[in-house]
Design a protein around this motif. Structure first.
Motif, PDB file in Angstrom:
ATOM      1  N   ASP A  87       0.857  -1.182   0.000  1.00 47.94           N
ATOM      2  CA  ASP A  87       0.000   0.000   0.000  1.00 47.94           C
ATOM      3  C   ASP A  87       0.897   1.236   0.000  1.00 47.94           C
ATOM      4  OD1 ASP A  87      -2.808   1.187   2.043  1.00 47.94           O
ATOM      5  OD2 ASP A  87      -1.895   1.936   0.206  1.00 47.94           O
ATOM      6  N   ALA A  88       1.306   1.671  -1.193  1.00 48.80           N
ATOM      7  CA  ALA A  88       2.240   2.787  -1.311  1.00 48.80           C
ATOM      8  C   ALA A  88       1.615   4.099  -0.878  1.00 48.80           C
ATOM      9  CB  ALA A  88       2.721   2.898  -2.765  1.00 48.80           C
ATOM     10  N   PHE A  89       0.276   4.129  -0.791  1.00 47.35           N
ATOM     11  CA  PHE A  89      -0.390   5.379  -0.469  1.00 47.35           C
ATOM     12  C   PHE A  89      -0.882   5.417   0.987  1.00 47.35           C
ATOM     13  CE2 PHE A  89      -1.872   5.162  -5.152  1.00 47.35           C
ATOM     14  CZ  PHE A  89      -0.619   5.591  -5.564  1.00 47.35           C
ATOM     15  N   ARG A  90      -0.418   4.521   1.827  1.00 48.78           N
ATOM     16  CA  ARG A  90      -0.954   4.390   3.179  1.00 48.78           C
ATOM     17  C   ARG A  90      -0.963   5.692   3.987  1.00 48.78           C
ATOM     18  NH1 ARG A  90       1.779  -0.261   5.470  1.00 48.78           N
ATOM     19  NH2 ARG A  90       0.276  -1.429   4.231  1.00 48.78           N
ATOM     20  N   PRO A  91       0.048   6.561   3.915  1.00 53.90           N
ATOM     21  CA  PRO A  91       0.052   7.760   4.753  1.00 53.90           C
ATOM     22  C   PRO A  91      -1.007   8.793   4.367  1.00 53.90           C
ATOM     23  CG  PRO A  91       2.252   7.255   3.918  1.00 53.90           C
ATOM     24  CD  PRO A  91       1.281   6.424   3.152  1.00 53.90           C
ATOM     25  N   LYS A  92      -1.692   8.614   3.267  1.00 52.97           N
ATOM     26  CA  LYS A  92      -2.609   9.625   2.768  1.00 52.97           C
ATOM     27  C   LYS A  92      -3.966   9.555   3.474  1.00 52.97           C
ATOM     28  CE  LYS A  92       0.652  10.561  -0.131  1.00 52.97           C
ATOM     29  NZ  LYS A  92       1.522  11.723   0.052  1.00 52.97           N
ATOM     30  N   HIS A  93      -4.761  10.618   3.235  1.00 53.38           N
ATOM     31  CA  HIS A  93      -6.097  10.694   3.812  1.00 53.38           C
ATOM     32  C   HIS A  93      -7.122  10.710   2.673  1.00 53.38           C
ATOM     33  CE1 HIS A  93      -5.156  14.885   2.777  1.00 53.38           C
ATOM     34  NE2 HIS A  93      -6.457  15.034   2.616  1.00 53.38           N
ATOM     35  N   PHE A 129       0.038   6.555 -17.779  1.00 53.80           N
ATOM     36  CA  PHE A 129      -0.249   5.588 -16.721  1.00 53.80           C
ATOM     37  C   PHE A 129       1.015   4.917 -16.199  1.00 53.80           C
ATOM     38  CE2 PHE A 129      -4.177   5.886 -19.218  1.00 53.80           C
ATOM     39  CZ  PHE A 129      -5.011   6.364 -18.212  1.00 53.80           C
ATOM     40  N   GLY A 130       2.152   5.566 -16.446  1.00 50.72           N
ATOM     41  CA  GLY A 130       3.403   5.121 -15.848  1.00 50.72           C
ATOM     42  C   GLY A 130       4.340   4.440 -16.822  1.00 50.72           C
ATOM     43  N   MET A 187       8.642   7.305 -15.435  1.00 50.81           N
ATOM     44  CA  MET A 187       7.855   8.297 -14.702  1.00 50.81           C
ATOM     45  C   MET A 187       6.664   7.601 -14.052  1.00 50.81           C
ATOM     46  SD  MET A 187       5.817  10.334 -17.705  1.00 50.81           S
ATOM     47  CE  MET A 187       4.746   9.481 -18.881  1.00 50.81           C
ATOM     48  N   PRO A 188       6.205   8.131 -12.918  1.00 53.03           N
ATOM     49  CA  PRO A 188       5.023   7.547 -12.273  1.00 53.03           C
ATOM     50  C   PRO A 188       3.768   7.853 -13.071  1.00 53.03           C
ATOM     51  CG  PRO A 188       5.882   9.417 -11.006  1.00 53.03           C
ATOM     52  CD  PRO A 188       6.777   9.232 -12.164  1.00 53.03           C
ATOM     53  N   SER A 189       2.730   7.107 -12.792  1.00 54.42           N
ATOM     54  CA  SER A 189       1.466   7.303 -13.494  1.00 54.42           C
ATOM     55  C   SER A 189       0.793   8.593 -13.052  1.00 54.42           C
ATOM     56  CB  SER A 189       0.522   6.129 -13.214  1.00 54.42           C
ATOM     57  OG  SER A 189       0.094   6.173 -11.866  1.00 54.42           O
ATOM     58  N   VAL A 190      -0.173   9.033 -13.849  1.00 58.01           N
ATOM     59  CA  VAL A 190      -0.951  10.214 -13.492  1.00 58.01           C
ATOM     60  C   VAL A 190      -1.676   9.985 -12.168  1.00 58.01           C
ATOM     61  CG1 VAL A 190      -2.998   9.447 -14.795  1.00 58.01           C
ATOM     62  CG2 VAL A 190      -2.628  11.888 -14.378  1.00 58.01           C
ATOM     63  N   GLU A 199       1.173  -0.309 -10.924  1.00 54.75           N
ATOM     64  CA  GLU A 199       1.931   0.916 -11.133  1.00 54.75           C
ATOM     65  C   GLU A 199       3.326   0.536 -11.620  1.00 54.75           C
ATOM     66  OE1 GLU A 199       3.382   3.740 -11.929  1.00 54.75           O
ATOM     67  OE2 GLU A 199       1.942   4.837 -10.660  1.00 54.75           O
ATOM     68  N   ARG A 200       3.568   0.738 -12.907  1.00 58.94           N
ATOM     69  CA  ARG A 200       4.828   0.293 -13.513  1.00 58.94           C
ATOM     70  C   ARG A 200       6.043   0.949 -12.856  1.00 58.94           C
ATOM     71  NH1 ARG A 200       1.408   1.600 -17.766  1.00 58.94           N
ATOM     72  NH2 ARG A 200       0.530  -0.188 -18.902  1.00 58.94           N
ATOM     73  N   PHE A 201       5.921   2.231 -12.561  1.00 57.71           N
ATOM     74  CA  PHE A 201       7.063   2.955 -12.001  1.00 57.71           C
ATOM     75  C   PHE A 201       7.451   2.396 -10.633  1.00 57.71           C
ATOM     76  CE2 PHE A 201       8.913   6.535  -9.619  1.00 57.71           C
ATOM     77  CZ  PHE A 201       9.956   6.893 -10.471  1.00 57.71           C
ATOM     78  N   LEU A 202       6.450   2.039  -9.829  1.00 59.81           N
ATOM     79  CA  LEU A 202       6.702   1.485  -8.498  1.00 59.81           C
ATOM     80  C   LEU A 202       6.896  -0.026  -8.540  1.00 59.81           C
ATOM     81  CD1 LEU A 202       4.015   3.463  -6.429  1.00 59.81           C
ATOM     82  CD2 LEU A 202       6.454   3.978  -6.640  1.00 59.81           C
ATOM     83  N   ALA A 203       6.560  -0.634  -9.675  1.00 54.51           N
ATOM     84  CA  ALA A 203       6.672  -2.085  -9.847  1.00 54.51           C
ATOM     85  C   ALA A 203       5.885  -2.841  -8.785  1.00 54.51           C
ATOM     86  CB  ALA A 203       8.131  -2.510  -9.826  1.00 54.51           C
ATOM     87  N   THR A 204       4.669  -2.376  -8.532  1.00 54.27           N
ATOM     88  CA  THR A 204       3.809  -3.058  -7.568  1.00 54.27           C
ATOM     89  C   THR A 204       2.357  -2.680  -7.837  1.00 54.27           C
ATOM     90  OG1 THR A 204       3.454  -3.517  -5.213  1.00 54.27           O
ATOM     91  CG2 THR A 204       3.850  -1.228  -5.818  1.00 54.27           C
TER      92      THR A 204
END
Length: 267
Positions: free
Chosen positions: A3-9, A97-98, A107-110, A159-164
């Protein structure tokens, strides 16, 4: 799955947001149906106790210059959320989309960019000129969107950039298109479609007032400082049959105001 976005709200919807959304109808009289559709989507969740801001994918269809992109920006503003806008006109690949980190164009996705820049897991992403993306058998924009617009598949977006895999199911999508006939049926079936017609001549005065307020806000000044005469308004109205474009009307208005302010300053 990481969960690469865990810190978000999450962006939260309030009654004030809904009321502000409804008030946009006075500024966009030609887009009442579109504003009503966005309102209905958000209100349905909110009335059942879900205050996370999210709606089904929506395509705003209409001729160039009727104010679709401007409407998207204003919807985001009254909802108090960030909007990420990307045009895909002429795109024959799905690079927005990455791109994998191993490539020089990595580059990361939009989606990742929108989440990181907004600080929220449910940002608004607007894809402009969706009908002008080029069809491709090698990772086209349309093909990539098919999975992202299905809630179950979006939960495991790769997410290709994050490879996950990441959970992209909370994203709200708005699209604009001039010609719906160019879009593939599977993509259309995943979206709600609403038409934004060009304003009638009777609606133009309201739009002129709205454009004037927008320009004042952009410059950080009170719009009452803008000197515009009845003749100025009449001239702007007289140009409408020639271009029938809110984009052109905005440029004419700004030029008129700038010229008037220059004359005042030189006195």
């Amino acid at each position: 799955m990481l969960d690469a976005f865990r810190p978000k709200h999450f962006n939260i919807l309030t009654r004030q947001n809904l009321e502000a959304l409804t008030s946009l109808k006075t500024r966009f009289p030609n887009a009442e149906a579109a504003i009503g559709l966005v309102y209905d989507q958000l209100y349905r969740h909110w009335q059942f106790g879900n205050d996370r801001l999210q709606m089904r994918p929506i395509i705003l269809a209409g001729e160039p210059g009727v104010g679709k992109t401007r409407l998207c920006r204003e919807i985001a503003k009254v909802l108090n959320i960030d909007v990420t806008i990307r045009s895909v006109a002429g795109h024959a690949d799905a690079n927005i989309f990455g791109v994998s980190a191993g490539w020089s164009t990595a580059m990361p996705s939009v989606i990742t960019k929108a989440v990181c820049s907004s600080g929220a897991l449910n940002p608004l992403i607007m894809i402009d000129e969706l009908d002008k993306a080029l069809p491709s058998h090698n990772g086209s924009v349309w093909a990539e969107l098919l999975g992202l617009l299905e809630n179950a598949e979006a939960r495991t977006f790769y997410e290709r950039f994050l490879a996950t895999n990441v959970n992209a199911s909370h994203i709200s999508w708005l699209f604009t298109a001039n010609d719906l006939s160019k879009l593939p049926r599977p993509l259309l079936s995943r979206c709600l479609v609403v038409h934004v017609d060009g304003p009638s001549r009777e609606q133009v005065p309201s739009i002129i007032r709205s454009l004037k307020a927008d320009y004042a806000q952009e410059l950080g000044v009170d719009e009452r400082l803008f000197a515009m005469t009845v003749d100025d308004h009449d001239w702007l109205l007289s140009t409408w049959p020639d271009h029938r474009s809110i984009r052109v009307l905005s440029e004419l208005l700004r030029s008129l105001i700038d010229r008037s302010q220059t004359l005042i300053a030189s006195v």
